[in-house]
Design a protein around this motif. Structure first.
Motif, PDB file in Angstrom:
ATOM      1  N   ASP A  91       0.303  -1.194   0.367  1.00 36.70           N
ATOM      2  CA  ASP A  91      -0.610   0.005   0.102  1.00 36.70           C
ATOM      3  C   ASP A  91       0.766   1.097  -0.323  1.00 36.70           C
ATOM      4  N   VAL A  92       2.279   1.255   0.990  1.00 39.39           N
ATOM      5  CA  VAL A  92       2.638   2.605   0.894  1.00 39.39           C
ATOM      6  C   VAL A  92       3.388   2.755  -0.434  1.00 39.39           C
ATOM      7  N   LEU A  93       3.908   1.623  -0.956  1.00 37.13           N
ATOM      8  CA  LEU A  93       5.061   1.652  -2.162  1.00 37.13           C
ATOM      9  C   LEU A  93       4.480   1.766  -3.565  1.00 37.13           C
ATOM     10  N   GLN A  94       2.735   2.147  -3.306  1.00 39.96           N
ATOM     11  CA  GLN A  94       2.330   1.986  -4.583  1.00 39.96           C
ATOM     12  C   GLN A  94       2.067   3.416  -4.740  1.00 39.96           C
ATOM     13  N   ARG A  95       1.458   3.923  -3.090  1.00 39.27           N
ATOM     14  CA  ARG A  95       1.468   5.407  -2.932  1.00 39.27           C
ATOM     15  C   ARG A  95       1.928   6.644  -3.406  1.00 39.27           C
ATOM     16  N   HIS A  96       4.286   6.024  -2.642  1.00 38.21           N
ATOM     17  CA  HIS A  96       4.901   6.550  -2.784  1.00 38.21           C
ATOM     18  C   HIS A  96       6.201   6.327  -4.038  1.00 38.21           C
ATOM     19  N   GLY A  97       6.076   5.088  -4.527  1.00 37.98           N
ATOM     20  CA  GLY A  97       7.280   4.213  -5.498  1.00 37.98           C
ATOM     21  C   GLY A  97       7.147   5.280  -6.671  1.00 37.98           C
ATOM     22  N   SER A  98       7.835   5.220  -7.597  1.00 40.51           N
ATOM     23  CA  SER A  98       7.672   5.120  -9.118  1.00 40.51           C
ATOM     24  C   SER A  98       6.938   3.877  -9.463  1.00 40.51           C
ATOM     25  N   GLN A  99       6.686   4.700 -10.677  1.00 34.77           N
ATOM     26  CA  GLN A  99       5.452   4.119 -11.521  1.00 34.77           C
ATOM     27  C   GLN A  99       5.595   2.864 -11.965  1.00 34.77           C
ATOM     28  N   GLY A 100       6.963   2.571 -12.165  1.00 33.18           N
ATOM     29  CA  GLY A 100       7.490   1.000 -12.327  1.00 33.18           C
ATOM     30  C   GLY A 100       7.305   0.451 -11.175  1.00 33.18           C
ATOM     31  N   LEU A 101       7.464   1.118  -9.827  1.00 35.17           N
ATOM     32  CA  LEU A 101       7.258   0.162  -9.006  1.00 35.17           C
ATOM     33  C   LEU A 101       6.111  -0.157  -8.608  1.00 35.17           C
ATOM     34  N   ARG A 102       5.699   1.124  -9.393  1.00 32.90           N
ATOM     35  CA  ARG A 102       4.108   0.142  -8.730  1.00 32.90           C
ATOM     36  C   ARG A 102       3.008  -0.425  -9.864  1.00 32.90           C
ATOM     37  N   SER A 103       3.617  -1.070 -10.827  1.00 34.40           N
ATOM     38  CA  SER A 103       3.361  -1.398 -12.077  1.00 34.40           C
ATOM     39  C   SER A 103       3.469  -3.171 -11.642  1.00 34.40           C
ATOM     40  N   ALA A 104       4.691  -3.485 -11.247  1.00 31.72           N
ATOM     41  CA  ALA A 104       5.079  -4.253 -10.636  1.00 31.72           C
ATOM     42  C   ALA A 104       4.688  -4.955  -9.396  1.00 31.72           C
ATOM     43  N   ILE A 105       3.914  -4.367  -9.005  1.00 29.65           N
ATOM     44  CA  ILE A 105       2.963  -4.204  -7.563  1.00 29.65           C
ATOM     45  C   ILE A 105       1.778  -5.360  -7.750  1.00 29.65           C
ATOM     46  N   ALA A 106       1.658  -3.847  -8.686  1.00 32.63           N
ATOM     47  CA  ALA A 106       0.065  -4.510  -8.969  1.00 32.63           C
ATOM     48  C   ALA A 106      -0.107  -5.732  -9.812  1.00 32.63           C
ATOM     49  N   GLU A 107       1.092  -5.920 -11.153  1.00 34.32           N
ATOM     50  CA  GLU A 107       1.445  -7.341 -11.980  1.00 34.32           C
ATOM     51  C   GLU A 107       1.882  -8.565 -10.578  1.00 34.32           C
ATOM     52  N   HIS A 108       2.078  -8.177  -9.103  1.00 37.45           N
ATOM     53  CA  HIS A 108       2.569  -9.503  -8.689  1.00 37.45           C
ATOM     54  C   HIS A 108       2.569  -9.961  -7.445  1.00 37.45           C
ATOM     55  N   ALA A 109       1.829  -8.906  -6.828  1.00 36.11           N
ATOM     56  CA  ALA A 109       1.382  -8.744  -5.805  1.00 36.11           C
ATOM     57  C   ALA A 109       0.093  -9.920  -4.857  1.00 36.11           C
ATOM     58  N   LEU A 110      -0.467 -10.023  -5.811  1.00 36.50           N
ATOM     59  CA  LEU A 110      -1.658 -11.623  -5.346  1.00 36.50           C
ATOM     60  C   LEU A 110      -0.243 -13.443  -5.692  1.00 36.50           C
ATOM     61  N   ARG A 111       0.448 -13.218  -6.595  1.00 34.64           N
ATOM     62  CA  ARG A 111       1.167 -14.136  -6.106  1.00 34.64           C
ATOM     63  C   ARG A 111       1.990 -13.780  -4.919  1.00 34.64           C
TER      64      ARG A 111
END
Length: 130
Positions: A91-111
């Motif tokens: 959650d906090v990295l989605q708010r404060h990270g780069s677009q690339g990091l946010r995309s990686a979290i969205a892509e891999h978080a559930l796994r």
């Protein structure tokens, strides 16, 4: 950046490669770990979440077992679950990270959340395969 934090995380990175879809997870880990460490160290909100949800204690507990064949990530440390740490950090990295990091979290978080729930042992990851 010092190599010290990165070296401590190498066993986790190596274990990711052994998962059936691990190379994608490990590549995302490699690509974004320096940004995450940087945010933990320089962004107050990210650092507070990391400390409040016992991030350093989870890492320390796993790293201390590094010499063992079975490196375990505790399910809970001082009343905080690994899953809660991961949810709060995502959650906090989605708010404060780069677009690339946010995309990686969205892509891999559930796994990653599923892995944390199913297996907290890297030995279990070692044995995972198709």
């Amino acid at each position: 950046m010092s190599d010290q934090p990165r070296m401590k995380l190498e066993p986790f990175e190596a274990a990711l490669y052994r998962l059936p879809d691990g190379p994608a997870l490990a590549d995302a880990f490699q690509k974004h770990i320096e940004e995450v460490i940087g945010l933990v160290n320089t962004n107050r909100r990210v650092g507070v979440v990391w400390q409040r949800y016992k991030g350093p204690l989870f890492v320390r507990a796993a790293v201390q077992q590094r010499a063992c064949a079975d490196i375990s990530i505790p399910e809970e440390v001082e009343g905080v679950s690994l899953e809660m740490l991961m949810l709060q950090m995502a959650d906090v990295l989605q708010r404060h990270g780069s677009q690339g990091l946010r995309s990686a979290i969205a892509e891999h978080a559930l796994r990653i959340f599923r892995l944390a729930r199913e297996r907290c042992s890297l030995a279990g990851i070692r044995g995972a395969g198709p």
